[in-house]
Design a protein around this motif. Structure first.
Motif, mmCIF file in Angstrom:
data_model
loop_
_atom_site.group_PDB
_atom_site.id
_atom_site.type_symbol
_atom_site.label_atom_id
_atom_site.label_comp_id
_atom_site.label_asym_id
_atom_site.label_seq_id
_atom_site.Cartn_x
_atom_site.Cartn_y
_atom_site.Cartn_z
ATOM 1 N N ARG A 110 0.811 -1.225 0.000
ATOM 2 C CA ARG A 110 0.000 0.000 0.000
ATOM 3 C C ARG A 110 0.844 1.274 0.000
ATOM 4 O O ARG A 110 0.838 2.052 0.967
ATOM 5 C CB ARG A 110 -0.930 0.012 1.219
ATOM 6 C CG ARG A 110 -1.727 -1.264 1.396
ATOM 7 C CD ARG A 110 -2.997 -1.215 0.574
ATOM 8 N NE ARG A 110 -3.846 -0.131 0.996
ATOM 9 C CZ ARG A 110 -4.694 -0.216 2.019
ATOM 10 N NH1 ARG A 110 -4.800 -1.338 2.707
ATOM 11 N NH2 ARG A 110 -5.449 0.804 2.320
ATOM 12 N N PRO A 111 1.597 1.505 -1.080
ATOM 13 C CA PRO A 111 2.427 2.722 -1.146
ATOM 14 C C PRO A 111 1.549 3.978 -1.153
ATOM 15 O O PRO A 111 0.336 3.890 -1.377
ATOM 16 C CB PRO A 111 3.161 2.578 -2.482
ATOM 17 C CG PRO A 111 2.304 1.675 -3.300
ATOM 18 C CD PRO A 111 1.647 0.736 -2.322
ATOM 19 N N ASP A 112 2.161 5.126 -0.904
ATOM 20 C CA ASP A 112 1.408 6.381 -0.908
ATOM 21 C C ASP A 112 1.147 6.871 -2.329
ATOM 22 O O ASP A 112 0.236 7.662 -2.555
ATOM 23 C CB ASP A 112 2.188 7.455 -0.136
ATOM 24 C CG ASP A 112 2.294 7.084 1.333
ATOM 25 O OD1 ASP A 112 1.289 7.190 2.027
ATOM 26 O OD2 ASP A 112 3.388 6.636 1.758
ATOM 27 N N LEU A 113 1.982 6.407 -3.246
ATOM 28 C CA LEU A 113 1.828 6.824 -4.641
ATOM 29 C C LEU A 113 2.540 5.807 -5.527
ATOM 30 O O LEU A 113 3.520 5.193 -5.106
ATOM 31 C CB LEU A 113 2.428 8.220 -4.833
ATOM 32 C CG LEU A 113 2.289 8.899 -6.197
ATOM 33 C CD1 LEU A 113 2.088 10.412 -6.009
ATOM 34 C CD2 LEU A 113 3.499 8.673 -7.089
ATOM 35 N N ALA A 163 -7.622 1.213 -4.650
ATOM 36 C CA ALA A 163 -8.307 2.206 -5.497
ATOM 37 C C ALA A 163 -7.970 3.644 -5.095
ATOM 38 O O ALA A 163 -8.000 4.548 -5.920
ATOM 39 C CB ALA A 163 -9.813 1.994 -5.465
ATOM 40 N N GLY A 164 -7.617 3.849 -3.815
ATOM 41 C CA GLY A 164 -7.331 5.211 -3.358
ATOM 42 C C GLY A 164 -5.888 5.636 -3.542
ATOM 43 O O GLY A 164 -5.541 6.773 -3.228
ATOM 44 N N ILE A 165 -5.047 4.731 -4.042
ATOM 45 C CA ILE A 165 -3.625 5.096 -4.201
ATOM 46 C C ILE A 165 -3.446 5.902 -5.483
ATOM 47 O O ILE A 165 -3.791 5.435 -6.564
ATOM 48 C CB ILE A 165 -2.731 3.832 -4.259
ATOM 49 C CG1 ILE A 165 -2.919 2.984 -3.007
ATOM 50 C CG2 ILE A 165 -1.265 4.229 -4.438
ATOM 51 C CD1 ILE A 165 -2.176 1.656 -3.041
ATOM 52 N N PRO A 166 -2.919 7.130 -5.368
ATOM 53 C CA PRO A 166 -2.741 7.915 -6.592
ATOM 54 C C PRO A 166 -1.675 7.312 -7.496
ATOM 55 O O PRO A 166 -0.654 6.807 -7.031
ATOM 56 C CB PRO A 166 -2.308 9.293 -6.078
ATOM 57 C CG PRO A 166 -1.840 9.093 -4.692
ATOM 58 C CD PRO A 166 -2.522 7.868 -4.154
ATOM 59 N N PRO A 205 -18.411 2.820 -5.621
ATOM 60 C CA PRO A 205 -17.062 2.397 -6.019
ATOM 61 C C PRO A 205 -16.392 3.443 -6.897
ATOM 62 O O PRO A 205 -16.228 3.244 -8.090
ATOM 63 C CB PRO A 205 -17.328 1.099 -6.794
ATOM 64 C CG PRO A 205 -18.685 1.309 -7.409
ATOM 65 C CD PRO A 205 -19.450 2.228 -6.492
ATOM 66 N N LEU A 206 -16.008 4.570 -6.300
ATOM 67 C CA LEU A 206 -15.439 5.656 -7.095
ATOM 68 C C LEU A 206 -13.933 5.494 -7.269
ATOM 69 O O LEU A 206 -13.243 5.061 -6.351
ATOM 70 C CB LEU A 206 -15.713 7.003 -6.416
ATOM 71 C CG LEU A 206 -17.166 7.367 -6.141
ATOM 72 C CD1 LEU A 206 -17.238 8.776 -5.534
ATOM 73 C CD2 LEU A 206 -18.011 7.281 -7.399
#
Ligand code: CA
Length: 231
Positions: free
Chosen positions: A47-50, A76-79, A156-157
């Motif tokens: 789960r990296p930040d980016l 899904a939330g990882i940029p 699920p965005l």
């Protein structure tokens, strides 16, 4: 504060080494992947930040990786910042429509990549405001926990859709131009890509279902989140 972690997914070792070296020097922790499957695996596990994601990767290509990341709730939330070679015009746009936070054209300067990374990470943090929940009609958006609900149903965005909805809800009742939305969601406005906003709004509305009525089109300008009383 622990170092933020960047996953560098690039099969060309020289480029990967160059990025890893400079990112570490900038104080980031770095994970490296040489192909698409490794990238996906590491993203899920660590789960990296980016994620810096090259489009041309052996095995699973960057676009497929990006899609797979968006599909998975835990990632899904990882940029994602896509790396792409010049001339891959179509891939570039597709990359953004896939929910990538940004892209950088190859050949790139390391300085530019780092600036983009910092801009994207800042966007992720600044919106916070501490457990803030934004509401409009039946839609609620928990900015800190990165969850979106329509009534009690989770939406699920993708990260881009989430940020778009967040911006509209933060300015509830106010018309937002496509340029303002580009600037708020992507961090800068890039000419000629205003229709990217339309594409994302269309997808967002599709996912909102009946609650899509709260996102109004403002002719000739852009969009507005608006509470409505049904007749
Ligand atoms: Ca490559």
């Amino acid at each position: 504060m622990p170092a933020q972690t960047i996953l560098v997914a690039e099969d060309e070792k020289d480029i990967r080494d160059l990025l890893a070296f400079n990112l570490k020097r900038e104080g980031f922790a770095v994970l490296e992947a040489g192909d698409g499957n490794d990238a996906l695996h590491l993203a899920g596990e660590r789960r990296p930040d980016l994620i810096l994601l090259d489009i041309m990767l052996p095995g699973l290509d960057g676009l497929s990786v990006c899609k797979a990341l968006q599909r998975e709730e835990s990632t899904a939330g990882i940029p994602v910042i896509m790396l792409t070679a010049r001339g891959e015009e179509v891939d570039r746009i597709v990359g953004l429509e896939l929910g990538a936070a940004d892209y950088v054209l190859k050949p790139f300067s390391v300085r530019e990549v780092i600036l983009r990374i910092r801009a994207v990470l800042r966007r992720g943090v600044s919106g916070g405001g501490g457990g803030h929940v934004l509401r409009c009609g039946g839609i609620s958006l928990d900015v800190e926990r990165h969850t979106a609900l329509s009534g009690n149903i989770p939406l699920p965005l993708t990260m881009t859709e989430f940020r778009l909805l967040e911006d509209l809800l933060r300015h509830k009742g106010v018309a937002r131009s496509r340029e303002q939305l580009l600037d708020a969601v992507w961090g800068y406005s890039f000419e000629g890509y205003a229709r990217t906003v339309d594409t994302h709004v269309r997808r967002l509305r599709g996912k909102l279902g009946p609650a899509a009525e709260y996102i109004e089109t403002v002719r000739g300008l852009g969009y507005r989140a608006q509470e409505r009383t049904r007749p």
